[in-house]
Design a protein around this motif. Structure first.
Motif, PDB file in Angstrom:
ATOM      1  N   LEU A 228      77.348 -16.491  71.743  1.00  0.00           N
ATOM      2  CA  LEU A 228      78.596 -16.250  70.943  1.00  0.00           C
ATOM      3  C   LEU A 228      78.217 -17.020  69.723  1.00  0.00           C
ATOM      4  N   ARG A 229      77.572 -18.115  69.623  1.00  0.00           N
ATOM      5  CA  ARG A 229      77.163 -18.822  68.295  1.00  0.00           C
ATOM      6  C   ARG A 229      76.677 -18.123  67.307  1.00  0.00           C
ATOM      7  N   ALA A 230      75.441 -17.405  67.909  1.00  0.00           N
ATOM      8  CA  ALA A 230      74.806 -16.470  66.738  1.00  0.00           C
ATOM      9  C   ALA A 230      75.657 -15.405  66.468  1.00  0.00           C
ATOM     10  N   TRP A 231      76.348 -14.780  67.317  1.00  0.00           N
ATOM     11  CA  TRP A 231      77.169 -13.666  66.837  1.00  0.00           C
ATOM     12  C   TRP A 231      78.314 -14.062  65.983  1.00  0.00           C
ATOM     13  N   SER A 232      79.062 -15.068  66.058  1.00  0.00           N
ATOM     14  CA  SER A 232      80.110 -15.432  65.362  1.00  0.00           C
ATOM     15  C   SER A 232      79.931 -16.142  64.097  1.00  0.00           C
ATOM     16  N   GLY A 233      78.537 -16.638  63.962  1.00  0.00           N
ATOM     17  CA  GLY A 233      78.334 -17.388  62.807  1.00  0.00           C
ATOM     18  C   GLY A 233      79.001 -18.934  62.710  1.00  0.00           C
ATOM     19  N   GLY A 234      79.502 -19.253  63.855  1.00  0.00           N
ATOM     20  CA  GLY A 234      80.258 -20.633  63.993  1.00  0.00           C
ATOM     21  C   GLY A 234      80.197 -21.000  65.347  1.00  0.00           C
ATOM     22  N   LEU A 235      80.959 -22.301  65.712  1.00  0.00           N
ATOM     23  CA  LEU A 235      80.955 -22.486  67.084  1.00  0.00           C
ATOM     24  C   LEU A 235      82.453 -22.258  67.370  1.00  0.00           C
ATOM     25  N   ALA A 236      83.136 -21.497  66.936  1.00  0.00           N
ATOM     26  CA  ALA A 236      84.554 -21.260  67.483  1.00  0.00           C
ATOM     27  C   ALA A 236      84.474 -20.573  68.800  1.00  0.00           C
ATOM     28  N   ALA A 237      83.725 -19.469  68.630  1.00  0.00           N
ATOM     29  CA  ALA A 237      83.928 -18.411  69.920  1.00  0.00           C
ATOM     30  C   ALA A 237      83.511 -19.252  71.137  1.00  0.00           C
TER      31      ALA A 237
END
Length: 264
Positions: A228-237
């Motif tokens: 999720l971190r790699a896919w979204s580009g941030g920690l939010a997901a």
């Protein structure tokens, strides 16, 4: 020294430090000197040519180990993670503030990030409840951290626990550890696997879930959060998924009747 050799030494140092962090989670007493010495060796060999996030992890792991060795009475939640994160943040706030903010960045929160984060959190909560049902783990120590307050006040405690615990673990493992591995030029499968292994080791003794089965379940959970971190580009997901799961954990720990219903 050539750049490929420097990069190789940096990667070796990073792997050694993350291994020391995981090893320390599985050790206690005099056995902690093993991971401490490994961390000292890795820092000594790698600091001078390490990239910024690698140095951040070096400092994070060093403070974690110093805390474990010198302050055994402080090995309680949330101090066991909060102290190393705060110490590392204070140093890098002055040395390299943009890098520090980058590893803590939530990123843009889009509807698909929220939806997938909640979905992962609900699936992991379901798996967690099945683990409790089938293995009936002893959670008295973890439940003892919850105050004996009225139900309405406990709801605020559960939410506070979920938010703080999720933030600390996401910053440490998906922010600092995963970020340093990406900065070192490692492939995404290796990055996700290494950070998930370190994350799962931290749950062996006192986490939820715990034990060997708990480590296995947390490894897959860590892979999902890292993805999720790699896919979204941030920690939010990943943070949303983690909060969702931790609300489930907090509810089970805070209310004895819920535990009795799940683990009769």
């Amino acid at each position: 020294m050539s750049m490929p050799l420097l990069r190789s030494r940096e990667r070796t140092g990073l792997f050694g430090l993350i291994a020391a962090l995981a090893w320390a989670q599985l050790s206690s007493g005099a056995a902690l000197w093993g991971p401490a010495l490994l961390a000292v060796l890795c820092v000594w060999r790698s600091w001078s040519h390490a990239q910024p996030l690698a140095r951040m992890v070096m400092l994070l792991v060093s403070v974690c180990l110093l805390n474990r060795v010198l302050l055994p009475g402080w090995q309680i939640w949330p101090l066991i993670m909060l102290l190393p994160i705060l110490a590392t943040s204070l140093v890098f706030w002055r040395r390299d503030r943009p890098r520090l903010l980058e590893v803590m960045r939530m990123g843009r929160v889009r509807a698909r990030h929220v939806a997938l984060g909640v979905l992962v959190g609900l699936i992991s909560s379901g798996v967690l409840l099945l683990w409790m049902r089938w293995f009936a783990p002893d959670l008295r120590v973890q439940a003892g951290l919850m105050p004996a307050w009225p139900a309405t006040a406990l709801l605020a405690v559960i939410l506070g626990f979920a938010l703080l615990n999720s933030w600390m673990e996401e910053v440490m493992y998906r922010g600092m550890v995963q970020g340093s591995l990406i900065e070192a030029g490692l492939s995404l499968p290796i990055v996700l696997t290494v950070q998930a292994m370190a994350f799962s080791a931290a749950h062996y003794a006192g986490g939820v879930p715990n034990g060997l089965v708990g480590v296995g379940l947390t490894l897959w959970y860590g892979l999902a959060l890292g993805g999720l971190r790699a896919w979204s580009g941030g920690l939010a997901a990943a943070f949303i998924a983690h909060v969702t799961t931790d609300v489930c954990i907090g509810t089970v720990l805070a209310f004895p009747m819920v535990r009795m219903e799940i683990m009769p």
